[in-house]
Design a protein around this motif. Structure first.
Motif, PDB file in Angstrom:
ATOM      1  N   UNK A   1       0.830  -1.200   0.000  1.00 52.80           N
ATOM      2  CA  UNK A   1       0.000   0.000   0.000  1.00 52.80           C
ATOM      3  C   UNK A   1       0.870   1.259   0.000  1.00 52.80           C
ATOM      4  N   UNK A   2       1.785   1.320  -0.989  1.00 56.31           N
ATOM      5  CA  UNK A   2       2.731   2.421  -1.106  1.00 56.31           C
ATOM      6  C   UNK A   2       2.619   3.048  -2.494  1.00 56.31           C
ATOM      7  N   UNK A   3       2.628   4.372  -2.537  1.00 55.51           N
ATOM      8  CA  UNK A   3       2.711   5.102  -3.806  1.00 55.51           C
ATOM      9  C   UNK A   3       4.137   5.569  -4.028  1.00 55.51           C
ATOM     10  N   UNK A   4       4.584   5.518  -5.280  1.00 55.29           N
ATOM     11  CA  UNK A   4       5.840   6.158  -5.654  1.00 55.29           C
ATOM     12  C   UNK A   4       5.531   7.554  -6.168  1.00 55.29           C
ATOM     13  N   UNK A   5       6.342   8.516  -5.784  1.00 51.50           N
ATOM     14  CA  UNK A   5       6.207   9.889  -6.262  1.00 51.50           C
ATOM     15  C   UNK A   5       7.494  10.263  -6.984  1.00 51.50           C
ATOM     16  N   UNK A   6       7.366  10.652  -8.243  1.00 50.92           N
ATOM     17  CA  UNK A   6       8.518  11.067  -9.044  1.00 50.92           C
ATOM     18  C   UNK A   6       8.358  12.539  -9.397  1.00 50.92           C
ATOM     19  N   UNK A   7       9.387  13.327  -9.122  1.00 53.06           N
ATOM     20  CA  UNK A   7       9.402  14.736  -9.539  1.00 53.06           C
ATOM     21  C   UNK A   7      10.301  14.842 -10.764  1.00 53.06           C
ATOM     22  N   UNK A   8       9.775  15.438 -11.843  1.00 50.21           N
ATOM     23  CA  UNK A   8      10.543  15.531 -13.086  1.00 50.21           C
ATOM     24  C   UNK A   8      10.620  16.969 -13.578  1.00 50.21           C
ATOM     25  N   UNK A   9      11.683  17.232 -14.360  1.00 52.52           N
ATOM     26  CA  UNK A   9      11.862  18.538 -14.992  1.00 52.52           C
ATOM     27  C   UNK A   9      12.671  18.336 -16.273  1.00 52.52           C
ATOM     28  N   UNK A  10      12.027  18.482 -17.415  1.00 53.85           N
ATOM     29  CA  UNK A  10      12.671  18.259 -18.715  1.00 53.85           C
ATOM     30  C   UNK A  10      13.532  16.993 -18.692  1.00 53.85           C
ATOM     31  N   UNK A  11      12.951  15.860 -18.325  1.00 56.07           N
ATOM     32  CA  UNK A  11      13.748  14.650 -18.088  1.00 56.07           C
ATOM     33  C   UNK A  11      14.242  13.995 -19.377  1.00 56.07           C
ATOM     34  N   UNK A  12      15.290  13.149 -19.210  1.00 56.14           N
ATOM     35  CA  UNK A  12      15.667  12.230 -20.281  1.00 56.14           C
ATOM     36  C   UNK A  12      14.590  11.146 -20.322  1.00 56.14           C
ATOM     37  N   UNK A  13      13.879  11.071 -21.420  1.00 57.15           N
ATOM     38  CA  UNK A  13      12.681  10.224 -21.486  1.00 57.15           C
ATOM     39  C   UNK A  13      13.004   8.754 -21.250  1.00 57.15           C
ATOM     40  N   UNK A  14      14.084   8.262 -21.832  1.00 59.05           N
ATOM     41  CA  UNK A  14      14.404   6.836 -21.680  1.00 59.05           C
ATOM     42  C   UNK A  14      14.690   6.480 -20.220  1.00 59.05           C
ATOM     43  N   UNK A  15      15.417   7.358 -19.519  1.00 58.23           N
ATOM     44  CA  UNK A  15      15.722   7.077 -18.113  1.00 58.23           C
ATOM     45  C   UNK A  15      14.466   7.142 -17.255  1.00 58.23           C
ATOM     46  N   UNK A  16      13.613   8.123 -17.521  1.00 63.53           N
ATOM     47  CA  UNK A  16      12.379   8.240 -16.750  1.00 63.53           C
ATOM     48  C   UNK A  16      11.453   7.065 -17.029  1.00 63.53           C
ATOM     49  N   UNK A  17      11.334   6.666 -18.286  1.00 64.93           N
ATOM     50  CA  UNK A  17      10.473   5.527 -18.624  1.00 64.93           C
ATOM     51  C   UNK A  17      10.976   4.252 -17.960  1.00 64.93           C
ATOM     52  N   UNK A  18      12.302   4.093 -17.929  1.00 60.65           N
ATOM     53  CA  UNK A  18      12.875   2.910 -17.269  1.00 60.65           C
ATOM     54  C   UNK A  18      12.552   2.909 -15.778  1.00 60.65           C
ATOM     55  N   UNK A  19      12.626   4.083 -15.149  1.00 69.09           N
ATOM     56  CA  UNK A  19      12.287   4.183 -13.727  1.00 69.09           C
ATOM     57  C   UNK A  19      10.825   3.843 -13.502  1.00 69.09           C
ATOM     58  N   UNK A  20       9.952   4.365 -14.338  1.00 76.13           N
ATOM     59  CA  UNK A  20       8.517   4.076 -14.212  1.00 76.13           C
ATOM     60  C   UNK A  20       8.259   2.583 -14.341  1.00 76.13           C
ATOM     61  N   UNK A  21       8.846   1.976 -15.361  1.00 77.18           N
ATOM     62  CA  UNK A  21       8.637   0.535 -15.584  1.00 77.18           C
ATOM     63  C   UNK A  21       9.162  -0.288 -14.409  1.00 77.18           C
ATOM     64  N   UNK A  22      10.287   0.139 -13.832  1.00 83.88           N
ATOM     65  CA  UNK A  22      10.855  -0.583 -12.687  1.00 83.88           C
ATOM     66  C   UNK A  22       9.959  -0.466 -11.459  1.00 83.88           C
TER      67      UNK A  22
END
Length: 288
Positions: A6-27
């Motif tokens: 019962x945990x949410x992940x919170x990611x703060x982004x700013x003009x991110x590198x899309x591949x790295x952010x997508x990999x983090x989301x998928x993980x």
């Protein structure tokens, strides 16, 4: 008690590198109940069109750079409204590796006392060094009790914000996580470092001088303004560790001469350092 289911992940982004952010989301999708992305990019960046988002991912974006503190608060409050036990906080460039939410929850729940937050052991992305605070106390659950941790990778029970308060939005970007940890410590809470490791970009890289004997963390002129301003602001707060105040006084003195002279952008560094000192003394919290 926190349930790892019962945990949410919170990611703060700013003009991110899309591949790295997508990999983090998928993980994260295989580890948490849901993911809340709070994006500080401008409207033209249009992050939603660049990512593959499932129904378990919420993207909050208004096309403005709100700063990391306000963005974190938005994610925390959204997670609370969903009824989650805790938030697992990340920056856009974090790399989970083998980081286990289940182990971190067990370590948090097994601590004999009040815990504000537990963060992973950080491995510096730029030099692969393990970043372990010198001031630490070994706990009987295998963790270390420390004065502060960075926000990325930290697991924080939702209910502690009722006592400690939210992230201080006036700071905008730097020392937000440290200040919150020190505030928590002043209220009797522990800050823990987990046995789990996570790779993270610490600053904007390192530069060495004196033949490699000394290394200094790089910060852009923009970033150094906030570091200096927030440092000056925190000098008068009694719950901020004296060791941190003295140590950073030395570091900023060194940075003034290291970045302020002999570089193509030295004038910008000097201007931002002066502005940071001035605004810190006047408690002037301007936004970019």
């Amino acid at each position: 008690m926190v349930s790892y289911s019962n945990v949410s992940a919170v990611i703060v982004s700013f003009n991110p590198e899309i591949d790295r952010l997508q990999h983090l989301i998928d993980s994260l999708l295989v580890r948490v109940k849901d993911i809340i992305i709070v994006d500080n990019s401008n409207k033209e960046f249009n992050l939603q069109s660049k990512l593959f988002l499932s129904e378990n991912v919420v993207l909050l974006s208004d096309g403005e750079n709100k700063g990391i503190a306000q963005a974190q608060n938005m994610g925390i409050l959204f997670s609370r409204d969903l009824g989650r036990d805790a938030v697992w906080m990340f920056d856009q460039d974090s790399e989970l590796g083998e980081l286990s939410l289940e182990v971190m929850v067990k370590e948090l729940n097994s601590f004999d006392g009040m815990v504000a937050s537990i963060g992973p052991t950080i491995v510096n992305y730029f030099n692969s060094k393990v970043e372990i605070p010198k001031k630490r106390t070994k706990c009987n659950n295998g963790c270390f009790s420390v004065d502060q941790i960075i926000a990325s990778g930290s697991l924080t029970p939702i209910n502690v914000f009722d006592c400690i308060g939210m992230m201080e939005e006036d700071f905008f970007i730097d020392v937000v996580d440290f200040e919150w940890c020190w505030r928590a410590k002043s209220k009797g809470y522990a800050i823990l470092i987990s046995s789990q490791k996570m790779t993270h970009s610490v600053g904007e890289g390192d530069e060495s001088y004196l033949g490699g004997l000394v290394s200094i963390k790089v910060a852009s002129p923009f970033r150094l303004y906030y570091q200096v301003r927030n440092y000056i602001t925190l000098l008068g707060r009694p719950y901020v560790p004296v060791r941190w105040k003295v140590r950073n006084l030395v570091f900023y003195f060194i940075k003034y001469f290291y970045f302020g002279f002999g570089r193509s952008d030295s004038a910008a560094y000097r201007h931002n350092i002066y502005s940071g000192v001035r605004d810190g003394v006047k408690l002037r919290f301007k936004r970019p």
